[in-house]
Design a protein around this motif. Structure first.
Motif, short mmCIF file in Angstrom:
data_model
loop_
_atom_site.label_atom_id
_atom_site.label_comp_id
_atom_site.label_asym_id
_atom_site.label_seq_id
_atom_site.Cartn_x
_atom_site.Cartn_y
_atom_site.Cartn_z
N ASP A 28 2.88 23.98 -4.29
CA ASP A 28 4.34 24.05 -4.39
C ASP A 28 5.03 23.95 -3.03
O ASP A 28 6.24 23.97 -2.94
N GLY A 29 4.22 23.82 -1.94
CA GLY A 29 4.81 23.63 -0.62
C GLY A 29 3.95 22.69 0.21
O GLY A 29 2.77 22.49 -0.09
N ILE A 30 4.56 22.09 1.25
CA ILE A 30 3.79 21.20 2.13
C ILE A 30 4.24 21.40 3.58
O ILE A 30 5.43 21.57 3.85
N PHE A 31 3.28 21.42 4.51
CA PHE A 31 3.57 21.49 5.95
C PHE A 31 3.35 20.09 6.55
O PHE A 31 2.25 19.55 6.45
N LEU A 32 4.40 19.55 7.18
CA LEU A 32 4.28 18.20 7.76
C LEU A 32 4.27 18.22 9.29
O LEU A 32 4.06 17.20 9.91
N SER A 33 4.54 19.39 9.88
CA SER A 33 4.75 19.35 11.34
C SER A 33 3.52 19.73 12.14
O SER A 33 3.60 19.91 13.34
N PHE A 34 2.35 19.85 11.47
CA PHE A 34 1.14 20.27 12.20
C PHE A 34 0.10 19.15 12.27
O PHE A 34 -1.02 19.39 12.67
N GLY A 35 0.48 17.95 11.87
CA GLY A 35 -0.47 16.84 11.87
C GLY A 35 -0.01 15.67 12.71
O GLY A 35 -0.33 14.52 12.42
N GLY A 36 0.79 15.98 13.75
CA GLY A 36 1.20 14.93 14.67
C GLY A 36 2.10 13.89 14.01
O GLY A 36 2.71 14.12 12.97
#
Length: 1172
Positions: A171-179
């Motif tokens: 239900d959530g996604i992190f996009l700022s930790f994969g360059g």
């Protein structure tokens, strides 16, 4: 820092932010103000202070009351529990979060994203939120169940991420930790409407903000709204638009590509012709380019900013580039905190950063880059990265403030005042660190490994890794950093340059050596170097101090003339014992003895983020001579683990995985651990991996200093790659240190070809014919005896440095002169090179000479491709069972002969037996340390090889031997290399015995086709050629490989092209069914623009070029084809076995079928559980 002064200065900010950031301490700041100005300013300040004083009086009174009572340290826990801040009011409601990794390590996107992604996973674990990670980089620490609940080794592409979302329903996604990879993916998937369709919340910074920060037009517009000046840029999507824009802006200009990483596709142009060439290349890499006025020669600075959803906003760190604008910040020497800014400049840029981040609506961490006029207050914003970047990893390590962890917590809805400072545990996260030290970062390039590569550095990043040194003066920090980059440097030094002034003017990767040469040996003044290089004079005056001290030592000329005061002064300026020894014609050991006789030893200091203003209990340490006391006591007697140092070609995140796992395993066995490493991108330099972390040099001198201070109970040298191995023998022999595991004398027997070879002979293990050389005539005689080709290599080698395959006598003469320069102390070895043989990799662990576990992987490529560039298959898909058994016997013999305790690795060649019968197995290399494939074999076989090795090292709970290769598995994995050819302008994309890949990915599958198909799509920016598009063929027509490829692809309806008639005849004549039609196209070799039009006109979306050997000239047709495929962003297949295999994959997998493909499976489902 006086409290009342701080209150007066910062009251307005306090009222805005309800936080108390400490003023950033400024070391050695240059003062631009004369005495009278100073007095005038003070009286003006006093008047303004009076007005504020009324408001602060009540605050001051309460402060005095508190001060009169017993002083107790502030305690974040007690403060948060007191209810002073309502904590966790608006937490985001998520149960399962998808974290997007960055894929294989490449230039511009390296290990820093393993570190930041791991931090995010750690934050999710603490919050009780389950995590799903998609990242094909099997060498990373994050891709294990220690951190992530579920892992998918799959390509980071919209297609595969959608499959995972469909399967896992996060239900959530992190996009700022994969360059940049994760950021571009997020923007694309949002456009496709996937997040809305599956109800996936983007946590932290919104997609709209990401889009604004990446799209130049939107960015310019946003900054205009708040009157922040940016470099004037015009967005263009064609070459004509770019030329028109340049007329408007005025030359010189800089071109940048939008949505690109590490300045990819950018460069400077002085005139129309340069712009034409540059924009032709850039437009193939990005749909939009920006033409902007060049500010070359201005100062460059960066600020790291953190903001939460409640608008609390702080600047955590500011950094200044030693190199003026014009060199990409990833290729610049960087210092933190800034050294040459006035207070006014510092606060002007700080205020602007906060204003920008608030206006853009960043939630989490952000990095703002500036150009600052060298002699005025004019500035421009260059760019904003609304994600964690390389600089964020550097800033985290430089300040001790865990940016990625805090950003992840903010993404989950926490605010800064309610988060404790994770390092000190005594304050909250809503503060600005102050530093009582200075940090210097220097990049590491490996450009000398590539033929024809352009060595100039500019706006596109070319460096592969970086080091970070901590000292109390710029000189100390700078000289430490120089030695960290490469052990061959002893500190500030020069080198030979054909045109010194040219290199000072137009920087290359050897720029700092040019500064050293000019000032140390050529007598250049500070003014002259500044005139040429535009490096700020403050830095140059500091370098002058090092130069003066060097000359003073040289004038004395003998060690016994060096008095205690001068020895102390040199150590305070960061001189190493070896450096002093060279200046006074002595040896390192003699200098060390004299220094200790004077009682001169380094002091250990803490990084506590608070400049020692509050008591803090951290384990994050460095050594310095600019101190009088230690910050810590030494009662642990911990085991020292030596890390892998700077990332470079041949030694990368794989060894960091090994070091971290060794430290974790030691901790599990109740041992105290001390980690020594110098790389800010790594997970091993995180403050909670070991009991003590020394951010220090991996030199004999420094390791012995720490060993003696800690009275350590042992050193682990086998998990950090080649660097620790090189000092192992000396640590034991000279330093009398206790080296755990295999005896360094035995390590030496494996590194020294002579000893290595005679031991193999004595145990009946075969090897290729070889001889050691001291003259070229002997070499010629030997080469004629065994017949060409032969392999020339120096002893003590990492990743094939200066190894060459020689095919003729002329070549032999030419190359031998080069090889003898590589290691003058060790002679050169020449070996018979076996063509067309298969190569096998063995990774194993032994205890007291007994084999405990081993893994046998096969290379897809023929022998002759460096094992770091080869594709590995495990379990092997084509090796005979008897071969695997025979390999095990060799491993057992080798373990016994060298009495190995700990990890080791072998490369074995399997060649056809000319007399018939079973194949010949010949050992070509053996390293008595962990290798780069240890994480791969551990994760594929579900057994942590480093954990087994660590138990063997300490002799605790050593497991019984087990044969993992006997177990039947219904899957296999393929590890493929990641290359960075695109960034290395001019380099020939060709595989040989020298390693050239920067990273790796691995994917699982039920069979070789499934695993390789997925793995190849994991390589960065890979675009699969679709049926109906054009494919271009070239290379060797003597072998059937090109025709086999065409047979696989012909039924799919691709259009086939060749650059000459010979290739056309071969393809049409050799293919099976005779229906193949190949068109010969015009192939302009010297006009890049015309060639690009050819690629566009024929819609060429894939290139198969299987050349027999490296190109000898820049107009060689095969070289031009390979190089331009890379420059135009078209997939290139240049190795026969892998090219044929991928063609087979395409024939089986295209056209794509409906539904979720079978390779989309959790890692835990493949290996049956979560053993790691």
């Amino acid at each position: 820092m006086a409290l009342s002064g701080r209150v007066a200065r910062r009251l307005q900010h306090e009222l805005l932010c309800s936080s108390k950031p400490t003023a950033v301490s400024r070391i050695a700041r240059r003062t631009f103000i004369s005495q009278q100005q100073q007095q005038a300013r003070c009286s003006a300040q006093e008047k303004s202070t009076r007005a504020v004083r009324e408001q602060t009086r009540s605050f001051g009174r309460s402060t005095r009351c508190a001060a009169s009572q017993a002083q107790t340290a502030p305690n974040a826990k007690a403060y948060l529990e007191s209810g002073a801040i309502a904590g966790a009011q608006n937490l985001v409601d998520v149960k399962k979060v998808l974290v997007i990794g960055s894929g294989g390590l490449s230039i511009g996107q390296a290990g820093e994203f393993d570190y930041s992604g791991s931090q995010a996973l750690k934050a999710l674990k603490e919050a009780g939120v389950s995590s799903v990670l998609i990242n094909p980089n099997i060498a990373t620490i994050q891709t294990a169940h220690v951190l992530a609940d579920e892992v998918y080794y799959l390509p980071v592409t919209p297609e595969y991420v959608t499959y995972v979302i469909e399967k896992e329903r996060p239900d959530g996604i992190f996009l700022s930790f994969g360059g940049q990879t994760a950021l571009n993916l997020g923007v694309k998937m949002d456009e496709m409407g996937i997040f809305d369709r599956y109800n996936v919340k983007v946590l932290g910074t919104s997609i709209q903000t990401l889009r604004t920060s990446e799209d130049r037009d939107l960015f310019a517009q946003a900054l205009k709204e708040i009157d922040i000046p940016i470099a004037e840029s015009i967005a263009c999507s064609t070459m004509d638009e770019a030329l028109e824009a340049a007329e408007t802006v005025g030359y010189p200009i800089i071109v940048r590509a939008a949505y690109a990483l590490g300045g990819l596709g950018s460069g400077f142009a002085e005139n129309k012709e340069e712009l034409r060439n540059l924009s032709a290349r850039s437009l193939t890499l990005s749909p939009q380019i920006l033409v902007e006025k060049s500010l070359k020669g201005w100062k460059e600075a960066e600020y790291e900013v953190v903001r939460d959803a409640s608008d609390n906003c702080i600047t955590v760190c500011n950094m200044e580039n030693f190199d003026p604008l014009g060199v990409h910040t990833g290729d610049s020497i960087v210092v933190s905190p800034s050294q040459t800014f006035s207070d006014e400049e510092y606060h002007m840029l700080r205020s602007a950063s906060i204003k920008i981040v608030r206006h853009l609506g960043v939630v989490g961490e952000c990095n703002v880059q500036y150009a600052l006029q060298p002699d005025g207050l004019d500035y421009r914003v260059i760019e904003v990265n609304a994600r964690l970047s390389r600089s964020s990893a550097l800033a985290s390590k430089a300040t001790g403030y865990p940016l990625a962890y805090t950003a992840a917590k903010i993404g989950l809805g926490h605010t800064l005042p309610e988060l404790p400072n994770a390092v000190t545990r005594t304050t909250t996260a809503n503060f600005e660190p102050s530093l009582d030290y200075i940090v210097t970062k220097i990049p590491r390039w490996d450009l000398s490994k590539f033929q024809n590569v352009n060595r100039n550095i500019g706006s596109a990043m070319k460096s592969i890794g970086e080091v970070m040194a901590i000292g109390r003066t710029f000189e100390e920090s700078f000289q430490k950093a120089i030695r960290m980059v490469d052990p061959k440097f002893h500190g500030l030094q020069g080198d030979h340059f054909d045109d010194l002034d040219e290199v000072l003017k137009n920087p290359t990767d050897r720029r700092w050596l040019a500064v050293g040469q000019a000032m140390l040996h050529e007598g250049y003044t500070v003014d002259r170097v500044h005139e040429l290089s535009k490096i700020d004079k403050w830095f140059l005056y500091k370098i002058q101090n090092i130069v003066d001290c060097t000359h003073e030592l040289q004038d004395i000329g003998s060690l016994f003339g060096v008095k205690k005061e001068l020895m102390m002064y040199a150590k305070k300026l960061g001189f190493s014992d070896k450096q002093i020894a060279t200046a006074v014609h002595s040896t390192e050991d003699e200098v060390r003895a004299r220094r200790k006789h004077f009682g001169i030893k380094p002091f250990v200091k803490r990084i506590d983020t608070l400049a020692a203003e509050f008591p803090a209990d951290t384990n994050y340490l460095y050594t310095t001579y600019n101190a009088t006391t230690h910050d810590v006591e030494f009662n642990d007697h911990g085991i020292i683990v030596l890390g892998s140092g700077v990332y470079r070609i041949g030694s990368s995140v794989e060894f960091d995985w090994c070091a971290v796992n060794a430290a974790m395993s030691l901790r599990d066995h109740g041992k105290k651990t001390v980690m020594i490493n110098l790389n800010p991108e790594t997970f091993s330099t995180d403050y909670d991996v070991a009991d003590r972390l020394y951010f220090e040099e991996l030199s004999y001198e420094r390791v012995m200093d720490i060993y003696e201070l800690e009275t350590s109970s042992g050193v682990v040298v086998s998990v950090g790659g080649q660097l620790p191995q090189n000092i192992a023998l000396r640590l034991q022999e000279t330093g009398k240190a206790k080296v755990l595991g295999t005896n360094p004398e035995d390590i030496d027997k494996a590194e020294d070809r002579h000893k290595f070879s005679s031991i193999l002979d004595s145990i009946g293990v075969d090897q290729p014919a070889w001889r050691e050389l001291t003259s070229i005539d002997e070499a010629k005689t030997f080469a004629n005896e065994v017949s060409y080709p032969v392999l020339v290599r120096p002893s003590y080698v990492l990743s094939g440095a200066a190894m060459t395959v020689i095919r003729s006598e002329d070549e032999l003469e030419e190359k031998l002169t080069a090889a003898s320069n590589v290691s003058p102390d060790h002679p050169v070895v020449i070996t018979k090179f076996m063509e067309g043989a298969e190569e096998i990799d063995v990774d194993a662990v032994a205890a007291s000479g007994k084999l405990l576990v081993h893994a046998v992987s096969e290379h897809i490529e023929n022998a002759g491709v460096h094992s770091g560039d080869a594709s590995l298959v495990l379990p092997p898909s084509s090796l005979l069972k008897t071969t695997v058994e025979r390999v095990k016997v060799i491993a057992q013999k080798v373990a016994k002969a060298w009495n190995i305790t700990g990890p080791f690795n072998m490369q074995i060649i399997s060649a056809k037996n000319p007399d018939g019968g079973e194949s010949l197995l010949k050992v070509i290399e053996c390293n008595l340390r962990a290798s780069r494939s240890f994480p791969f074999v551990s994760k594929v076989l579900g057994t942590n090889f480093i954990d087994v090795a660590t138990r063997a090292l300490v002799g605790r709970d050593v497991p019984e031997p087990v044969d993992l290769m006997q177990q039947q598995r219904d899957y296999l994995a393929v590890k493929v290399p990641q290359f960075a050819w695109t960034r290395l302008a001019g380099a020939d994309p060709y595989l040989g015995v020298e390693m050239s890949s920067t990273g790796e990915m691995a994917c699982f599958g039920r069979d070789l086709v499934e695993a390789y198909w997925t793995a190849m799509q994991s390589t960065m920016n890979f675009r699969l050629p679709n049926p109906g598009e054009g494919l271009l063929f070239g290379g060797d027509t003597q072998t059937p490989d090109l025709a086999r490829i065409v047979d696989y692809l012909n039924p799919l309806g691709y259009k086939f092209y060749a650059a000459n008639e010979e290739v056309k005849q071969h393809l049409e004549g050799q293919s099976k069914d005779g229906s193949v039609a190949v068109e010969v196209i015009a192939f302009p070799k010297e006009d890049k623009r015309a060639l690009r039009e050819v690629f566009e006109r024929h819609d060429i979306r894939g290139v198969f070029n299987l050349a027999k050997r490296r190109a000898s000239s820049l107009v060689d047709e095969d070289y031009v084809m390979r190089r331009n495929a890379v420059d135009f962003g078209v997939p290139l297949f240049m190795e026969p076995r892998t090219a044929v295999l991928f063609a087979q994959c395409m024939s089986e997998k295209l056209p794509k079928k409906e539904g979720v493909p079978p390779e989309v499976r959790r890692w835990s489902d493949f290996i049956g559980g979560k053993p790691l």
